[in-house]
Write an enzyme that holds these catalytic residues in place. Sequence first.
Site, short mmCIF file in Angstrom:
data_model
loop_
_atom_site.label_atom_id
_atom_site.label_comp_id
_atom_site.label_asym_id
_atom_site.label_seq_id
_atom_site.Cartn_x
_atom_site.Cartn_y
_atom_site.Cartn_z
N GLU A 136 46.47 22.66 149.14
CA GLU A 136 45.65 23.18 150.26
C GLU A 136 45.42 24.68 150.20
O GLU A 136 45.61 25.39 151.19
CB GLU A 136 46.30 22.80 151.59
N ASP A 193 45.54 7.95 154.48
CA ASP A 193 45.69 7.25 155.76
C ASP A 193 44.38 7.41 156.52
O ASP A 193 43.58 8.30 156.21
CB ASP A 193 46.92 7.68 156.57
N ASN A 247 46.12 19.82 144.76
CA ASN A 247 46.02 18.78 145.78
C ASN A 247 45.38 19.34 147.06
O ASN A 247 45.75 20.42 147.50
CB ASN A 247 47.46 18.30 146.09
N HIS A 280 43.01 11.92 153.76
CA HIS A 280 43.30 11.76 155.20
C HIS A 280 41.97 11.58 155.91
O HIS A 280 41.24 12.56 156.13
CB HIS A 280 44.02 12.99 155.75
N GLU A 340 47.48 10.97 149.52
CA GLU A 340 48.06 10.93 150.88
C GLU A 340 47.19 10.09 151.81
O GLU A 340 46.90 10.48 152.94
CB GLU A 340 48.18 12.35 151.46
C1 XIL Z 1 53.35 16.26 156.71
C2 XIL Z 1 54.50 15.28 156.94
O1 XIL Z 1 53.99 13.98 156.90
C3 XIL Z 1 55.14 15.55 158.28
O2 XIL Z 1 56.31 14.74 158.46
C4 XIL Z 1 55.51 17.03 158.40
O3 XIL Z 1 56.02 17.29 159.70
C5 XIL Z 1 54.32 17.91 158.12
O4 XIL Z 1 53.78 17.59 156.84
N1 XIL Z 1 49.20 17.40 153.92
C6 XIL Z 1 50.30 17.45 153.09
C7 XIL Z 1 51.58 16.85 153.54
O5 XIL Z 1 50.16 17.89 151.94
O6 XIL Z 1 52.69 17.51 153.00
C8 XIL Z 1 51.69 16.79 155.04
O7 XIL Z 1 52.87 16.08 155.38
C9 XIL Z 1 50.46 16.15 155.63
C10 XIL Z 1 49.22 16.94 155.29
#
Ligand code: XIL
Length: 397
Positions: free
Chosen positions: A170, A291, A216, A258, A289
């Site tokens: 990010e 969802d 990422n 996401h 990641e």
């Molecule tokens: C999130 C976790 O799921 C949570 O439990 C934590 O509190 C915050 O981070 N992008 C990412 C992940 O790269 O590391 C993040 O994970 C979600 C967004």
Amino acid sequence: MKPSRWLAAGLVAVATAAALNVVPATAGRPYDPTTQSLRDLAKRHGLYVGTAVDMAALDNAAEPRYRELAGSEFSTVTAENVMKWESLEPTRGTYNWGPADELVAFARQHQQRVRGHVLVWHNQLPTWLTEGVADGSIDTAELRKILRDHITAVVRHFKGQIWQWDVVNEAVSDPWDTPSTLHYKGFWAQHLGPGYVADAFRWARAADPKALLFYNDYNIEAFGSGNPADDKTQFVYEMARDLRARGVPIDGVGSQGHLGTQYGNYDTLQVVAALRKFAGLGLATAFTEVDVRSQMTAGVQAGDSAEINPRLQASAANFSTLLRACLAERHCLSFTLWGFTDKHSWVPGAFSDPPEGLATVYDENYRPKRSYQELKADLIYSGPPFVLPRVPQQPRR
Ligand code: XIL
């Protein structure tokens, strides 16, 4: 028949099945792909299916289903939190490897590959680091050395056990940030300048020459205007292209995936096009990641099926879009969910105004949702042995 004849007949049957590229029935029962795990179905494509793992849930003896499904449905795992800097090095110079090592051991027991997450990110940093920089006790030269030492220590510790590392996470702003022109954002860019990205990849490569090194990010599933000033995918594409051109050891780009059902999102062809462009740079890709969250309106919370059903269906469609795109692009190596049950999802905690949820593929009681079934169907019906020639139709007499 004599035993030797049985053997010969059996061999012919197996050879025929192999030639036809069909899976033979086992133990007298016909092969039923719908009873297979996601990981087994994905294996036929050479694809790894993964999940982020919440260590507290994994260790909770009162909730055995979490551990069972984490071990049986997935062929790769990612630490949801325990490989982040604040977890690994809460006090300067003192590493807490325990929980991360436990996940790596779990993965080995279950023949799973591990995605390392994350080496350089602006979130979940320890306070000794952020406060030290803020109060001036850590200057720029020292900060650079701290980053180098951290990457080196972490990558060395897990050397040989990590398949893909999220080296930088990010790093790029969003159109809603200020200024709105896309730029390198956050703690590291502010204090070290954008050159830290290339440094991080070089340091990671030096510490484990065999791990695949990924950039990422989120909101890079598809291209937009093509202008790097407002198209984040284009910005990341040009960054990756420039890193490659300069010989920086980047191996892949991870698209977090996401999504939310309230947004426009993408169709499969748009996502395939993006994966192809990254592949054109000689890079692997992965969904890292995934969802698909929904707004938890009063109606949803009250159990109104007229509000819940369209959300579950839209969620399933979006999961499917990303998986099908990944299946269609041969450099897409893995498809990782950011948690697999609504019981343990980061979404309600991270998106509370308005409240969001329903983001994963199993409900809070570990019942598979429509999205789970669609992922399974995509894995079953994409590619051989289910590439079926059409049966021509003749006009009936
Ligand atoms: C999130 C976790 O799921 C949570 O439990 C934590 O509190 C915050 O981070 N992008 C990412 C992940 O790269 O590391 C993040 O994970 C979600 C967004």
